[in-house]
Design a protein around this motif. Structure first.
Motif, short mmCIF file in Angstrom:
data_model
loop_
_atom_site.label_atom_id
_atom_site.label_comp_id
_atom_site.label_asym_id
_atom_site.label_seq_id
_atom_site.Cartn_x
_atom_site.Cartn_y
_atom_site.Cartn_z
N ALA A 83 0.85 -1.19 0.00
CA ALA A 83 0.00 0.00 0.00
C ALA A 83 0.88 1.24 0.00
N THR A 84 0.57 2.16 -0.88
CA THR A 84 1.37 3.40 -0.97
C THR A 84 0.97 4.35 0.15
N GLY A 85 1.99 4.86 0.83
CA GLY A 85 1.77 5.87 1.86
C GLY A 85 2.80 6.96 1.73
N LEU A 86 2.81 7.87 2.66
CA LEU A 86 3.74 8.98 2.65
C LEU A 86 4.38 9.14 4.02
N THR A 87 5.63 9.59 4.01
CA THR A 87 6.33 9.92 5.26
C THR A 87 6.80 11.37 5.17
N LEU A 88 6.43 12.15 6.17
CA LEU A 88 6.87 13.54 6.26
C LEU A 88 7.87 13.65 7.40
N THR A 89 9.10 14.01 7.05
CA THR A 89 10.15 14.21 8.05
C THR A 89 10.44 15.70 8.16
N THR A 90 10.22 16.26 9.33
CA THR A 90 10.39 17.69 9.53
C THR A 90 11.64 17.99 10.35
N ALA A 91 12.05 19.25 10.33
CA ALA A 91 13.10 19.76 11.22
C ALA A 91 12.48 20.92 11.98
N ASP A 100 4.84 23.40 11.35
CA ASP A 100 3.42 23.21 11.69
C ASP A 100 2.56 23.42 10.45
N LEU A 101 2.86 24.46 9.68
CA LEU A 101 2.11 24.71 8.45
C LEU A 101 2.25 23.55 7.48
N ILE A 102 3.48 23.08 7.28
CA ILE A 102 3.72 21.97 6.35
C ILE A 102 2.98 20.72 6.82
N THR A 107 -0.89 16.73 5.83
CA THR A 107 -1.78 15.73 6.42
C THR A 107 -3.22 15.95 5.98
N GLY A 108 -3.61 17.22 5.82
CA GLY A 108 -4.97 17.49 5.32
C GLY A 108 -5.14 17.02 3.90
N ALA A 109 -4.14 17.29 3.05
CA ALA A 109 -4.24 16.86 1.66
C ALA A 109 -4.19 15.34 1.55
N ALA A 110 -3.37 14.70 2.38
CA ALA A 110 -3.30 13.24 2.36
C ALA A 110 -4.61 12.62 2.81
N ALA A 111 -5.24 13.21 3.82
CA ALA A 111 -6.54 12.70 4.28
C ALA A 111 -7.60 12.82 3.19
N THR A 112 -7.58 13.93 2.48
CA THR A 112 -8.53 14.13 1.37
C THR A 112 -8.32 13.09 0.28
N ALA A 113 -7.04 12.77 0.02
CA ALA A 113 -6.72 11.77 -1.01
C ALA A 113 -6.76 10.35 -0.49
#
Length: 320
Positions: A83-91, A100-102, A107-113
């Protein structure tokens, strides 16, 4: 004229702070992606113009950009169990407001998709600095100390050194003061307040360099313009420098006039340097150190020139 100059400085202060900070509008906040990662690139393209994707050849290069503060986060596609997912790594230490904005946007766009996304902070702020503002406040104190000690020296012995020996003595006093200021900043943010538990020698050195550069520039300008130069330095370092430093809001949240100012003005350079020392193992310290050294060297040169040219003129014009 002094009253009018003071009024102009105060009005400029209101204009700069209100103009730069009253309505932050994030634009082109950089997020790293690996070239060819269509899932990450597609999601980020839907979040323009707030976010901007910066492509890198591979994951290692993207991770290096994160720790060098070129980007605030890295977004990558993952494949877990088919299953394709995404990982967001922040600094987060780069700017909690930007990360916080990113995080909220992706996460909002990923939830929509309907794409699962995992978020991890690779470089978090310390518990004593949850909003990442202490480096900026530390730098404000160091810049303030630099131009204040220059002003005190100018009031005590004249804004223009009498000769090169007098100028050298003034530079030496500024160096000693800067070392004391940097050490005090490291002690206050370290053992006293326990904001930063490590890198205290680095903080002291950074604070000393910032203070020294500020004091030298102030002394150099005052050497040619007298106490009027103090107002000019305040305009440059406080009125413009503080809102444009990236310490209160990330540069990408500021109006275009202020957006690149942190790359050359002392408060921005100092904030970038302290963040690099405290949170990023000095990986992003190259340009701030170089630019602060340039400021300091320019201050030395201009101050010596003022002593050699204007100091001699004043001596010749003085009554015997």
């Amino acid at each position: 004229m002094l009253l009018l100059g003071t009024l102009a400085l105060a009005v400029a202060f209101v204009w700069a702070y209100a103009g730069a900070l009253h309505q932050p509008a994030p634009r082109d906040v950089p997020v790293g992606v690996v070239r060819g990662d269509s899932a990450a690139a597609t999601l980020l393209s839907a979040l323009r113009p707030q976010l901007k994707s910066i492509e890198y050849a591979d994951g290692g290069a993207a991770a290096d950009a994160l720790t060098r503060r070129t980007v605030y986060a890295v977004l990558a596609a993952t494949d877990a169990g088919g299953a394709t997912g995404l990982t967001l790594t922040t600094a987060g230490a780069s700017s909690p407001m930007a990360t916080d904005l990113i995080t909220q946007a992706t996460t909002g766009a990923a939830a929509t998709a309907e794409v699962p996304i995992t978020v991890a902070d690779a470089v978090p702020t310390s518990d004593g600095d949850p909003r990442g503002l202490v480096p900026f406040y530390l730098v404000v104190g160091c810049v303030l100390g630099g131009y204040l000690v220059a002003t005190v020296l100018g009031l005590a012995s004249g804004t223009t050194p009498a000769d090169l020996d007098d100028a050298a003595l003034r530079i030496g006093i500024l160096a000693v003061f800067a070392a004391l200021q940097g050490t005090a900043a490291a002690i206050i943010t370290g053992p006293v307040l326990d904001v930063f538990t490590a890198h205290r020698p680095g903080i002291a050195i950074a604070g000393a360099l910032i203070t020294f550069a500020s004091g030298l520039v102030a002394s150099a300008v005052q050497g040619w313009l007298g106490l009027f130069g103090t107002g000019l330095v305040i305009f440059l370092f406080v009125v413009l420098g503080n809102p444009g430093s990236g310490g209160i809001y990330p540069p990408e949240f500021l109006p275009a006039f202020f957006r690149g100012m942190h790359r050359w003005n002392l408060p921005g350079l100092g904030t970038d340097l302290v963040k690099s020392v405290v949170y990023f193992d000095r990986k992003a310290a190259g340009w701030p150190v170089t630019a602060l050294a340039i400021w300091a060297a320019a201050g030395v040169g201009v101050l010596l020139a003022a002593a050699a040219i204007r100091g001699r003129t004043l001596r010749h014009d003085s009554p015997v």
